[in-house]
Structures are given as structure tokens and as C-alpha cells.
Design a protein around this motif. Structure first.
Motif, short mmCIF file in Angstrom:
data_model
loop_
_atom_site.label_atom_id
_atom_site.label_comp_id
_atom_site.label_asym_id
_atom_site.label_seq_id
_atom_site.Cartn_x
_atom_site.Cartn_y
_atom_site.Cartn_z
N LYS A 143 -24.24 25.21 14.37
CA LYS A 143 -23.00 25.97 14.44
C LYS A 143 -21.77 25.06 14.42
CE LYS A 143 -24.63 29.84 17.26
NZ LYS A 143 -24.42 30.50 18.57
N CYS B 239 -17.85 25.74 15.62
CA CYS B 239 -16.99 26.70 16.32
C CYS B 239 -15.54 26.24 16.24
CB CYS B 239 -17.41 26.83 17.78
SG CYS B 239 -19.08 27.45 17.99
N TYR C 218 -13.62 31.50 15.39
CA TYR C 218 -14.59 31.61 14.29
C TYR C 218 -15.85 30.83 14.64
CZ TYR C 218 -10.18 32.58 11.92
OH TYR C 218 -8.96 33.08 11.58
N TRP D 55 -19.35 29.47 12.42
CA TRP D 55 -20.21 29.37 11.24
C TRP D 55 -21.57 28.97 11.76
CZ3 TRP D 55 -15.23 27.48 11.15
CH2 TRP D 55 -14.40 27.98 10.14
N GLY E 54 -25.39 27.78 10.66
CA GLY E 54 -26.30 27.31 9.62
C GLY E 54 -27.66 27.00 10.21
N LEU F 22 -15.35 23.75 5.39
CA LEU F 22 -15.12 25.12 5.84
C LEU F 22 -13.63 25.37 5.82
CD1 LEU F 22 -17.47 24.97 8.94
CD2 LEU F 22 -18.04 25.76 6.64
N LEU G 103 -13.36 33.68 5.34
CA LEU G 103 -13.84 32.39 5.77
C LEU G 103 -14.62 31.84 4.60
CD1 LEU G 103 -15.25 33.43 9.26
CD2 LEU G 103 -13.03 32.43 8.76
N CYS G 104 -14.21 30.71 4.07
CA CYS G 104 -14.81 30.21 2.83
C CYS G 104 -15.59 28.92 3.06
CB CYS G 104 -13.71 29.93 1.80
SG CYS G 104 -12.66 31.35 1.48
N LEU G 105 -16.54 28.69 2.21
CA LEU G 105 -17.30 27.46 2.16
C LEU G 105 -17.13 26.92 0.75
CD1 LEU G 105 -19.24 25.69 3.83
CD2 LEU G 105 -21.10 27.06 2.89
N LEU H 222 -25.03 28.33 4.61
CA LEU H 222 -24.48 28.67 5.93
C LEU H 222 -24.24 30.17 6.00
CD1 LEU H 222 -21.78 25.92 6.62
CD2 LEU H 222 -24.03 26.13 7.66
N ILE I 285 -21.94 33.02 7.42
CA ILE I 285 -20.60 33.17 7.98
C ILE I 285 -20.44 34.57 8.50
CG2 ILE I 285 -18.15 33.09 7.44
CD1 ILE I 285 -18.80 31.00 5.33
#
Length: 106
Positions: free
Chosen positions: A41, A43, A54, A56, A58, A87, A94-96, A104, A106
Motif C-alpha cells: 500500500k 497512503c 488516498y 493505493w 498493490g 502515482l 487517481l492515475c497510475l 495496482l 486503486i
């Protein structure tokens, strides 16, 4: 000679990470803190009130993180498998932007 030092815990960031925190980084303007976890994660916390904004999640431990210089919306992460992920938060999503081999969530 100075007396003993004391501290007061204001916030526990480890509550969100199940396997411990591997890295922390303050945003360029000091508004946010990011934590990287061995649980996969990342954070994103607001410093002002300690609110978790937020997460994320994984499947690979996140071992290092750094904010993109001059930006408060982008973090670069180093993953245990040798990949790097960026990120980014926008007003829409929320983009990668460049994902690692492992996807990941999201």
C-alpha cells in the motif's frame, strides 16, 4: 544538562499498513505525507489534520517513495520487484501513469 525528552503521539500512520511502513516522504510544500508499506500500500495523508486521503493497494511491497519535485499531486514509488511506479492525483481520477508489471488496485 537538559532534562529527559518527552513526546506525545499525535497520529498513528501504521494503522493503515498491515505489514509495517518501509518509507515516508513529505510533499514539496509540506501539505501531505506519503507512506509506503511492505503490504503493497501507498497512503496519502493530509498533514493539517492527519486525514487519510488516498490509498493505493498493490501486491508487491513498496520500499521507497519520493514526491515529484515541485508537485503536490505526484509520487514515485520503488517496488520490491525492481519496478518503479508513478502515482498521480487529478481532479477527475487517481492515475497510475506508468504502471509496473504487477497491476495496482486503486
Amino acid at each position: 544538562m537538559p532534562g529527559p525528552r518527552r513526546y506525545q503521539r499525535l497520529l498513528s500512520l501504521s494503522d493503515e499498513h498491515s505489514k509495517g511502513i518501509a518509507a515516508v516522504a513529505f510533499s514539496p510544500h509540506g501539505s501531505y505525507l506519503a507512506t509506503a508499506g511492505l503490504d503493497g500500500k501507498v497512503c496519502w495523508w493530509r498533514i493539517e489534520d492527519g486525514e487519510l486521503l488516498y490509498v493505493w493497494a498493490g501486491h508487491i511491497a513498496v520500499l521507497s517513495i519520493a514526491w515529484v519535485p515541485g508537485r503536490e499531486d505526484s509520487i514515485v514509488c520503488g517496488l520490491q520487484d525492481g519496478n518503479v511506479a508513478m502515482l498521480q492525483v487529478t481532479s477527475v481520477c487517481l492515475c497510475l501513469p506508468f504502471p509496473p508489471h504487477e497491476e495496482l488496485m486503486i
